[in-house]
Enzyme design. Structure first.
Site, PDB file in Angstrom:
ATOM      1  N   LYS A  55       1.851 -47.791 -10.759  1.00 48.67           N
ATOM      2  CA  LYS A  55       1.409 -49.114 -10.299  1.00 48.67           C
ATOM      3  C   LYS A  55      -0.124 -49.174 -10.246  1.00 48.67           C
ATOM      4  O   LYS A  55      -0.726 -50.186 -10.623  1.00 48.67           O
ATOM      5  CB  LYS A  55       2.047 -49.434  -8.937  1.00 48.67           C
ATOM      6  CG  LYS A  55       3.552 -49.690  -9.073  1.00 48.67           C
ATOM      7  CD  LYS A  55       4.347 -49.605  -7.781  1.00 48.67           C
ATOM      8  CE  LYS A  55       5.846 -49.727  -8.091  1.00 48.67           C
ATOM      9  NZ  LYS A  55       6.723 -49.555  -6.922  1.00 48.67           N
ATOM     10  N   GLN A  99       5.584 -48.428  -0.596  1.00 46.31           N
ATOM     11  CA  GLN A  99       6.546 -47.798  -1.501  1.00 46.31           C
ATOM     12  C   GLN A  99       7.813 -47.407  -0.745  1.00 46.31           C
ATOM     13  O   GLN A  99       7.769 -46.738   0.274  1.00 46.31           O
ATOM     14  CB  GLN A  99       5.907 -46.562  -2.172  1.00 46.31           C
ATOM     15  CG  GLN A  99       6.800 -45.888  -3.190  1.00 46.31           C
ATOM     16  CD  GLN A  99       7.154 -46.783  -4.390  1.00 46.31           C
ATOM     17  OE1 GLN A  99       6.311 -47.500  -4.930  1.00 46.31           O
ATOM     18  NE2 GLN A  99       8.413 -46.749  -4.802  1.00 46.31           N
ATOM     19  N   ASP A 122       5.327 -57.632  -3.334  1.00 49.17           N
ATOM     20  CA  ASP A 122       6.495 -56.873  -3.784  1.00 49.17           C
ATOM     21  C   ASP A 122       7.787 -57.548  -3.311  1.00 49.17           C
ATOM     22  O   ASP A 122       8.883 -57.071  -3.595  1.00 49.17           O
ATOM     23  CB  ASP A 122       6.411 -55.436  -3.227  1.00 49.17           C
ATOM     24  CG  ASP A 122       7.237 -54.448  -4.030  1.00 49.17           C
ATOM     25  OD1 ASP A 122       7.401 -54.652  -5.251  1.00 49.17           O
ATOM     26  OD2 ASP A 122       7.735 -53.465  -3.442  1.00 49.17           O
TER      27      ASP A 122
END
Ligand code: NAP
Length: 280
Positions: A55, A99, A122
């Site tokens: 990412k 994450q 996200d």
């Protein structure tokens, strides 16, 4: 029948090229500002470390800054919340990625929900999911949003399709089902307590595998002509669906690797750029 390969790798590269242009324009418009994606990694899970690195690399390719935050595997919920609050307050941080998964001692839902809605690039917050479910504007959860972008790019006619989603996790199966329903598919969601799973999967014009078990969905469960989306990834390169034996019979499928994975990353980056474009 020759199946269409839903090529996420190629599409993500095309989208990245457009994003790089948008970032360039944004920087020209707002000199002195540095559009940034903050990535938070808790612990040292090798797969998570790889995803965060990928990412960060994608940020670099489009001209975004990536700010890496790393916490030890013994970090507490309070420590993580404090970090998220700091990032919420940093003006140049356009988006925050926490994450998944975090170590077990951490209340992941509480931490996801601490991310401000404007920076939830996200698509992990309860509020974002709720808004999305109601058809309001929100950043979609990156993996299902990426799948939707891929399906739309290949003009898969979702309206009226019978879609079967196997998996109901908050970041994948559930938002996937919601997005497909919003796209007018008729959706069945399966999970670990589902009975007669093969029979249900056989009804799918579109099957999304989001189970987390290598080759769990058997080729024989999938009907001829179905569209097959495999969200799973297990090294060295198999998904949640036994794709061999399906590729000859289905109408379209996502390869593993090179299907869903690159679309997830480019969706995260795209939503970060969109968040930065809201800056005044
Ligand atoms: P997860 O949180 O472990 O969820 C797995 C889901 O599968 C759960 O809803 C579970 O049901 C269901 N399930 C488990 N065993 C089952 C069974 N025997 N029959 C039917 N359903 C069953 O996993 P996730 O985070 O959603 O990830 C799913 C997959 O997507 C994984 O392979 C992961 O690596 C992959 N993934 C890929 C990306 C990417 O960028 N490509 C991103 C995220 C995830 P219950 O709810 O009943 O437990």
């Amino acid at each position: 029948m020759s199946a269409i390969i839903l090529d996420g790798k190629t599409l993500s590269k095309e989208i990245e090229a457009q994003l790089a242009e948008r970032v360039k324009k944004l920087k020209e418009k707002l000199p002195g500002r540095t559009p940034t994606l903050a990535t938070i990694l808790v612990g040292d899970d090798p797969a998570s470390m790889t995803y965060v690195k990928m990412k960060g690399n994608a940020c670099q390719r489009v001209g975004l800054q990536s700010q890496k935050v790393e916490l030890s595997g013994t970090a507490t919920t309070e420590q993580l919340l404090k970090k998220i609050e700091e990032l919420n307050d940093l003006p140049d941080v356009a988006g925050i990625l926490l994450q998944h998964p975090v170590p077990k001692q951490i209340n992941e839902r509480l931490c996801f929900d601490a991310i401000s809605l404007q920076k939830d690039v996200d698509g992990v917050t309860t509020q974002g999911f709720g808004r999305l479910a109601m058809g309001e504007k929100a950043y979609g959860s990156a993996t299902p949003q990426g799948i939707l972008t891929l399906l739309k790019h290949y003009q898969i006619p979702l309206a009226g399709m019978r879609a079967v989603v196997v998996g109901r996790s908050p970041i994948l199966g559930k938002p996937m089902a919601m997005m497909l329903m919003n796209a007018n598919a008729t959706v069945t969601v399966c999970h670990s307590k589902t009975q007669n799973l093969p029979d249900i999967v056989r009804q799918g014009d579109l099957v999304v595998g989001a189970v987390g078990k290598p080759k769990f969905i058997q080729a024989s469960w999938i009907k001829d002509g179905a569209v097959v989306v495999d969200a799973g990834y297990h090294p060295p390169g198999v998904g949640d669906i036994d794709l061999e034996g399906v590729t000859e019979r289905c109408s379209a499928y996502t390869p593993v690797p090179g299907g869903v994975g690159p679309m997830t990353i480019v969706t995260l980056i795209s939503q970060t750029v969109e968040a930065a474009e809201q800056w005044k």
